[in-house]
Design an enzyme around this catalytic site. Structure first.
Site, mmCIF file in Angstrom:
data_model
loop_
_atom_site.group_PDB
_atom_site.id
_atom_site.type_symbol
_atom_site.label_atom_id
_atom_site.label_comp_id
_atom_site.label_asym_id
_atom_site.label_seq_id
_atom_site.Cartn_x
_atom_site.Cartn_y
_atom_site.Cartn_z
ATOM 1 N N LYS A 1 0.820 -1.209 0.000
ATOM 2 C CA LYS A 1 0.000 0.000 0.000
ATOM 3 C C LYS A 1 0.859 1.268 0.000
ATOM 4 O O LYS A 1 0.384 2.345 -0.384
ATOM 5 C CB LYS A 1 -0.930 0.017 1.215
ATOM 6 C CG LYS A 1 -1.997 -1.079 1.237
ATOM 7 C CD LYS A 1 -3.066 -0.842 0.184
ATOM 8 C CE LYS A 1 -4.155 -1.897 0.220
ATOM 9 N NZ LYS A 1 -5.131 -1.710 1.281
ATOM 10 N N ASP B 1 -8.863 0.171 6.575
ATOM 11 C CA ASP B 1 -8.763 -0.904 7.554
ATOM 12 C C ASP B 1 -7.396 -0.884 8.220
ATOM 13 O O ASP B 1 -7.147 -1.638 9.147
ATOM 14 C CB ASP B 1 -8.963 -2.266 6.882
ATOM 15 C CG ASP B 1 -10.439 -2.586 6.671
ATOM 16 O OD1 ASP B 1 -11.190 -2.546 7.652
ATOM 17 O OD2 ASP B 1 -10.818 -2.873 5.533
#
Length: 335
Positions: A89, A137
């Protein structure tokens, strides 16, 4: 439709859906190239490889696992060392923050900016007047917060009810304001979007209605795919990628579809059985949301709504959708 059980794991049923919309002879086409193409990958590569701390992450060969499964080889791209954030990410959220700042400040100043320009004192001071935001998340929000800190802009990250305190603290350490909301991930998405409109913030995620930012996120991910493609000792026959909203999955699928056309590897998307929005969309032949608690141990994949932009690639580019239970993820991590 078929079911299979991996012999190297405990007896766990994995549902596999052959994508009814897949056609391996369909050309990649101009629309998909506009979303993810070699030219924009080249830009991401030029920018990201100049960032301090950039290094190619390892691709591990797992011969014992390959032997146990009865296949020729298994290769695993290990993103644990990526920019010190421990996740792929890092290439997506932070890069999207940088590209957004380049666009916004470039428009103000009337000139084209690179991400390196943002590091100058003059532009870093201007970045302080911009606020980025997203729901997460954990990993994406950490990447966005890290990117915001790197370039000096403000950052507000939304987490939902079941995100752990540890993940919250991992985001806050980069100077972001962290807001906890009730409900699931998609509820946090909606709150982040509402507040962004009210307070003039810029959303860094793959929400419906946003195009440039999710495109930047996926373009950043493609640098990892390019690395892996260069590291592989031979052409892969099958590729397995996890999916939340589908951004990473689309980045991988688009790379090989554009490069290899109908000769590309068999492409398999893997989802939790409690958050299988891509598989449900494939079954329905249209975008379909999964509602409810979406209570899965695969926290980073606990997403109920598909990225519209990612679906433009995955709808026809995915060969098989796999749905796995939490026990399968636990067994695989231990393995």
């Amino acid at each position: 439709k078929a079911c299979m059980t991996a012999s190297v794991l405990p007896s766990l049923t994995v549902e596999c859906l052959a994508n009814p919309a897949a056609n391996r002879m369909t050309p990649y086409g101009a629309r998909r190239s506009e979303i993810l193409g070699a030219d924009v990958l080249a830009l991401a590569q030029r920018e990201l490889t100049q960032w301090q701390g950039y290094a190619v992450t390892p691709l591990h060969s797992l011969p014992a696992l390959a032997q146990a499964m009865g296949v020729a080889s298994v290769h695993y791209k290990d993103e644990g060392s990526r920019f010190g954030l421990g996740s792929f990410k890092a290439l997506g959220g932070a890069y999207a923050v940088a590209r957004l700042l380049c666009r916004e400040l470039g428009a103000q100043l009337g000139r084209t900016l690179t991400t390196q320009d943002l590091l100058t004192p003059e532009l870093r001071a201007l970045c302080g007047g911009i606020t980025v935001t997203c729901a997460t998340d954990g990993n994406h929000g950490r990447s966005v917060a890290w990117g915001a800190q790197l370039f000096g802009c403000q950052c507000v990250i939304y987490i939902h009810a079941t995100v752990s305190e540890g993940r919250k603290e991992a985001i806050a350490q980069y100077g972001a304001q962290v807001v906890r909301t009730a409900g699931n991930y998609d509820d946090a998405v909606r709150q982040a979007d509402l507040d962004a409109k009210q307070y003039g913030r810029f959303v860094i995620s793959s929400y419906p209605g946003y195009m440039e930012v999710p495109r930047d996120v996926m373009q950043g991910y493609q640098l990892m795919v390019e690395e892996a493609a260069q590291q592989l000792p031979e052409r892969p026959t099958h590729i397995f990628v996890q999916a939340g909203v589908g951004g990473l999955a689309a980045a991988v699928c688009g790379y090989f579809w554009e490069r290899d056309a109908g000769d590309r590897p068999i492409y398999v998307v893997v989802e939790p059985d409690k958050a299988d929005c891509l598989t449900q969309s494939a079954k329905a032949g249209q975008l379909t949301a999964v509602t409810g608690d979406i209570d899965t141990l695969m926290a980073g994949l606990a997403c109920g709504e598909v990225s519209h932009l990612a679906w433009e690639i995955l709808e026809k580019g995915t060969d098989v959708f796999c749905v796995i239970p939490d026990d399968a993820a636990v067994a695989a991590m231990r393995l």
